[in-house]
Write an enzyme that holds these catalytic residues in place. Structure first.
Site, PDB file in Angstrom:
ATOM      1  N   LYS A 122       2.224  -1.198   7.594  1.00 28.87           N
ATOM      2  CA  LYS A 122       2.571  -1.155   6.173  1.00 28.87           C
ATOM      3  C   LYS A 122       3.984  -0.611   5.975  1.00 28.87           C
ATOM      4  O   LYS A 122       4.704  -1.036   5.061  1.00 28.87           O
ATOM      5  CB  LYS A 122       1.544  -0.332   5.394  1.00 28.87           C
ATOM      6  N   SER A 171       0.838  -1.199   0.000  1.00 26.85           N
ATOM      7  CA  SER A 171       0.000   0.000   0.000  1.00 26.85           C
ATOM      8  C   SER A 171       0.869   1.243   0.000  1.00 26.85           C
ATOM      9  O   SER A 171       1.996   1.242   0.542  1.00 26.85           O
ATOM     10  CB  SER A 171      -0.959   0.039   1.201  1.00 26.85           C
ATOM     11  N   TYR A 179      -2.574   0.602  10.606  1.00 25.95           N
ATOM     12  CA  TYR A 179      -2.383   0.337   9.186  1.00 25.95           C
ATOM     13  C   TYR A 179      -1.101   0.989   8.679  1.00 25.95           C
ATOM     14  O   TYR A 179      -0.269   0.342   8.027  1.00 25.95           O
ATOM     15  CB  TYR A 179      -3.588   0.846   8.395  1.00 25.95           C
TER      16      TYR A 179
END
Length: 258
Positions: free
Chosen positions: A153, A136, A149
């Site tokens: 990531k 991502s 998140y």
């Protein structure tokens, strides 16, 4: 690997979204594909739609990864490419719970670590292997509204970078897939602030799959379905303080908008 035709490929988190699009595209291009997802029904449906083989299970736990790697290697007579695509987006800002952090770490980071740990010995022995980590753009930049998140990531990107730097001379190809908004169920579940940031630029999962195929042929470490991410990443590195001020202004705007 520049073409997937004939290759034995595993895609995790392939019951929907980017993973499903990757599985279907690889199968259409002649790969022998294993579709993995924790949702057995979804995995079977995707596999049936493209002539792949469903192998449901938990792609994050030690036992689940070991079972998948062994089962896929037996079915495919060896794994040529492993797409560590499964991911979760949990936790809203500083309200994220211990459970949110734990789940994010296990799925977004340790799933990659555990797969690589099992795949590397065979790949290094034969002098070839291909790992694609779905990271991502949050791993290159950040995701306003979701600390777990963003943090995990970044860690996933760091692990992929380490693998590439350590083993490229021994035949290992590592690529990090870093899209921004993609029209999947995960995007539907993100915070209102993130939707405001990503919504207008969101692309389809099939467009991401197209970018991955092009990225495999190109061989570059970063696969960026949204070309603008490269510019933002460069700006972040060139003047981090300016970039952070800009992100904070964007945070303020999202708080006002919602």
């Amino acid at each position: 690997m520049q073409l997937v035709a004939g290759a034995g490929v595993v895609v995790t988190g392939a019951g929907s979204g980017i993973g499903a699009a990757l599985a279907r595209r690889f199968a259409a291009d002649g790969a022998r594909v294993i579709v993995n997802d924790i949702d057995a029904v979804a995995a079977s449906a995707v596999a049936a739609s493209c002539g792949a083989i469903a192998m449901p299970g938990d792609a994050a736990s030690e036992e689940g990864v070991a079972s998948l790697v062994q089962g896929a290697a037996d079915e495919l007579d060896g794994i040529d490419m492993f797409c560590a695509n499964a991911g979760v987006a949990r936790g809203d800002g500083d309200a994220a719970t211990e459970a949110d952090w734990a789940a994010s770490w296990q799925v977004n980071v340790m799933a990659h670590v555990r797969a690589a740990r099992l795949l590397l010995p065979g790949w290094l022995e034969r002098g070839s292997g291909h790992l694609i980590c779905t990271v991502s753009a949050a791993g290159l930049l950040t995701m306003l509204g979701s600390a777990p998140y963003s943090v995990t990531k970044h860690a996933a990107l760091s692990f992929a970078e380490w693998l590439a730097a350590t083993y490229a001379h021994r035949g290992l190809t590592v690529q990090a897939l870093c899209p921004m908004g993609v029209r999947t169920a995960m995007l539907d579940g993100i915070t209102p602030a993130a939707e405001l940031i990503l919504g207008e630029t969101a692309i389809t999962a099939e467009e991401v799959a197209d970018a991955v195929v092009a990225g495999i042929a190109d061989g570059s470490f970063l696969i960026l379905p949204h070309p603008g991410v490269a510019r933002m990443y460069a700006n972040r590195a060139a003047d981090t303080d300016r970039w952070l001020r800009g992100m904070n202004r964007l945070q303020t705007q999202t708080e006002t908008a919602v």
